[in-house]
Design an enzyme around this catalytic site. Structure first.
Site, PDB file in Angstrom:
ATOM      1  N   HIS A   1      61.567  32.865  64.163  1.00  0.00           N
ATOM      2  CA  HIS A   1      62.694  33.069  63.257  1.00  0.00           C
ATOM      3  C   HIS A   1      62.413  32.599  61.840  1.00  0.00           C
ATOM      4  CE1 HIS A   1      63.169  28.806  64.098  1.00  0.00           C
ATOM      5  NE2 HIS A   1      63.889  28.738  63.003  1.00  0.00           N
TER       6      HIS A   1
HETATM    7  C1  UD1 Z   1      68.383  28.100  59.962  1.00  0.00           C
HETATM    8  C2  UD1 Z   1      67.610  26.964  59.301  1.00  0.00           C
HETATM    9  C3  UD1 Z   1      66.266  26.780  60.003  1.00  0.00           C
HETATM   10  C4  UD1 Z   1      66.450  26.601  61.485  1.00  0.00           C
HETATM   11  C5  UD1 Z   1      67.239  27.791  62.024  1.00  0.00           C
HETATM   12  C6  UD1 Z   1      67.462  27.698  63.502  1.00  0.00           C
HETATM   13  C7  UD1 Z   1      68.007  26.681  56.895  1.00  0.00           C
HETATM   14  C8  UD1 Z   1      67.402  26.830  55.562  1.00  0.00           C
HETATM   15  N1  UD1 Z   1      67.321  27.226  57.909  1.00  0.00           N
HETATM   16  O1  UD1 Z   1      67.656  29.301  59.728  1.00  0.00           O
HETATM   17  O2  UD1 Z   1      65.619  25.646  59.496  1.00  0.00           O
HETATM   18  O3  UD1 Z   1      65.201  26.513  62.112  1.00  0.00           O
HETATM   19  O4  UD1 Z   1      68.498  27.843  61.343  1.00  0.00           O
HETATM   20  O5  UD1 Z   1      68.063  28.833  63.996  1.00  0.00           O
HETATM   21  O6  UD1 Z   1      69.043  26.057  57.024  1.00  0.00           O
HETATM   22  N2  UD1 Z   1      72.767  34.922  61.428  1.00  0.00           N
HETATM   23  C9  UD1 Z   1      73.584  35.546  62.348  1.00  0.00           C
HETATM   24  N3  UD1 Z   1      74.397  34.757  63.114  1.00  0.00           N
HETATM   25  C10 UD1 Z   1      74.425  33.412  63.013  1.00  0.00           C
HETATM   26  C11 UD1 Z   1      73.614  32.793  62.054  1.00  0.00           C
HETATM   27  C12 UD1 Z   1      72.777  33.559  61.283  1.00  0.00           C
HETATM   28  O7  UD1 Z   1      73.591  36.754  62.473  1.00  0.00           O
HETATM   29  O8  UD1 Z   1      75.181  32.769  63.761  1.00  0.00           O
HETATM   30  C13 UD1 Z   1      71.839  35.752  60.608  1.00  0.00           C
HETATM   31  C14 UD1 Z   1      72.426  36.188  59.302  1.00  0.00           C
HETATM   32  O9  UD1 Z   1      71.962  37.469  59.046  1.00  0.00           O
HETATM   33  C15 UD1 Z   1      71.821  35.226  58.309  1.00  0.00           C
HETATM   34  C16 UD1 Z   1      70.474  34.949  58.904  1.00  0.00           C
HETATM   35  O10 UD1 Z   1      70.674  34.994  60.305  1.00  0.00           O
HETATM   36  O11 UD1 Z   1      71.774  35.746  57.033  1.00  0.00           O
HETATM   37  C17 UD1 Z   1      69.884  33.640  58.493  1.00  0.00           C
HETATM   38  O12 UD1 Z   1      70.793  32.565  58.796  1.00  0.00           O
HETATM   39  P1  UD1 Z   1      70.631  31.158  58.024  1.00  0.00           P
HETATM   40  O13 UD1 Z   1      71.638  30.196  58.506  1.00  0.00           O
HETATM   41  O14 UD1 Z   1      70.569  31.404  56.553  1.00  0.00           O
HETATM   42  O15 UD1 Z   1      69.189  30.659  58.406  1.00  0.00           O
HETATM   43  P2  UD1 Z   1      68.367  30.739  59.785  1.00  0.00           P
HETATM   44  O16 UD1 Z   1      67.304  31.736  59.627  1.00  0.00           O
HETATM   45  O17 UD1 Z   1      69.260  30.829  60.960  1.00  0.00           O
END
Ligand code: UD1
Length: 370
Positions: A205
């Site tokens: 991820h």
């Molecule tokens: C975040 C953390 C990362 C951690 C990871 C675990 C930061 C910078 N990164 O990354 O360190 O290892 O979580 O999972 O805080 N999304 C969904 N549903 C959700 C959450 C996210 O669809 O419940 C999708 C969205 O498109 C979003 C993308 O995932 O834009 C990224 O989510 P984000 O919280 O920005 O970072 P992660 O990649 O999940």
């Protein structure tokens, strides 16, 4: 005296649960749980509260996704209101996600002391958003609760006063040890048609691995090749799912049915899966630690790790992202040449208790920690 715990993203939940439980059992401090809502899908959030036996959050902010600036800014605006009305004596943050940094930054400006759990880890790769979150959070936290002595050494090297540092061990392992038996009773393997040690598990991820179509394509092709030797189960993070769709990699995945993409799994189900796997491929931080405790070979598909102890004493190998190299190392393990490891000191299931003691001592209530 009141502690406010901040959780936001999936890897936070298994770290906060044991601290929350210990504080509640000791009955010395008051506490509240704030969920920022950085992760909001049921499978990325709600299921963990149930699986970890954690009470529902007292406050839920529903921040959601966005660019780093948008997400962090929204987090800060909402957290400031919460801290102003709750008036905690200590804000406790865990790990390295955007919710961690946002909470720490708000707290320090409001003069509220901060405890950072999982302090001192460094990948020395500033292109990782998490590395920036780690460095900044550590620099403003009052209490730096570290999982292993390499983290202490990093902090000392950065000039941190030793009295701010407390080696408490790995709190995420508290959750793992508490849940292991329950997980092994689940029918996860049978339901998926798998046999113990007869499959591999993969999670990906990290932005650097999934946002670049070429890197992601290479990783999937290496896993696709290996899936001819044994099934590879791949619970797909929403971010990765999106990229696979955007980059049109679904067509090539259809040709490798042994590489099985499934939805993100709950804590117990996933523990059932990883603890009985033949090997694990991952770019997660937590999984490097969990496989070390479980004694399962782990191939970390990154160029570096902020958790070198899992390589020095555990089963972890940092193999990079080059497909040929990943395949070669995996084949060697499947041929029986696997690395043996041991469990690092203080990864013993008692870190939550130690953290609760440190917090009590810091706030001038309760007894002196050991
Ligand atoms: C975040 C953390 C990362 C951690 C990871 C675990 C930061 C910078 N990164 O990354 O360190 O290892 O979580 O999972 O805080 N999304 C969904 N549903 C959700 C959450 C996210 O669809 O419940 C999708 C969205 O498109 C979003 C993308 O995932 O834009 C990224 O989510 P984000 O919280 O920005 O970072 P992660 O990649 O999940």
């Amino acid at each position: 005296k009141k502690v406010l715990h901040i959780v936001g993203a999936r890897p936070n939940f298994m770290k906060v649960a044991p601290i929350h439980r210990a504080i509640s059992e000791r009955g010395v401090l008051a506490q509240k749980l704030v969920h920022t809502g950085q992760h909001y899908d049921v499978k990325m959030s709600d299921v963990f509260f149930t699986d970890l036996g954690m009470p529902a959050p007292d406050i839920h902010l529903g921040i959601g996704s966005g660019s780093h600036a948008e997400q962090t800014a929204r987090l800060m605006i909402e957290l400031e209101k919460v801290f102003a009305s709750e008036k905690p004596e200590l804000v406790s943050v865990v790990g390295d996600v955007n919710s961690t940094l946002a909470a720490a930054l708000v707290a320090v400006k409001m003069g509220i002391p901060i405890g950072h759990v999982e302090a001192g880890l460094r990948s020395f790769d500033r292109a990782m958003p998490e590395e920036i979150n780690r460095i900044l959070t550590d620099s403003i936290a009052d209490l730096l609760l570290t999982p292993s002595s390499d983290a202490d050494a990093n902090l000392i090297r950065e000039g941190v006063e030793p009295q701010r540092i407390r080696l408490v061990g790995n709190v995420m392992i508290d959750s793992l040890l508490a849940a292991r038996e329950k997980a092994l009773k689940l029918s996860t393997l049978a339901d998926m048609g798998l046999t113990a040690r007869g499959y591999a598990v993969c999670t990906l991820h990290r932005a650097s691995n999934v946002d670049d179509a070429k890197v992601l394509g290479g990783l999937l092709s290496a896993l696709g090749h290996l899936s001819h030797r044994l099934p590879v189960v791949f619970p797909v993070h929403p971010r990765t799912r999106k990229r696979i769709a955007e980059t049109g990699l679904e067509a090539s995945l259809a040709r490798t049915p042994g590489l099985r993409l499934v939805d993100p799994m709950g804590y117990l189900e996933f523990l059932a899966l990883t603890s009985q796997a033949r090997l694990v491929f991952t770019d997660s931080g937590g999984l490097q630690e969990e496989t070390t405790v479980l004694g399962i070979p782990c191939l970390t598909v990154r160029e570096n790790t902020e958790r070198p102890i899992t390589v020095d004493v555990g089963t972890n190998l940092v193999v990079g992202t080059e497909p040929a190299r990943i395949q070669q190392v995996a084949e060697r393990i499947l041929d029986g040449q696997e690395k043996k490891g041991r469990v690092p000191d203080l990864w013993d299931g008692r870190s939550g208790e130690r953290i609760a003691q440190v917090y009590e001592e810091f706030l001038g209530v309760g007894r002196t920690p050991r």
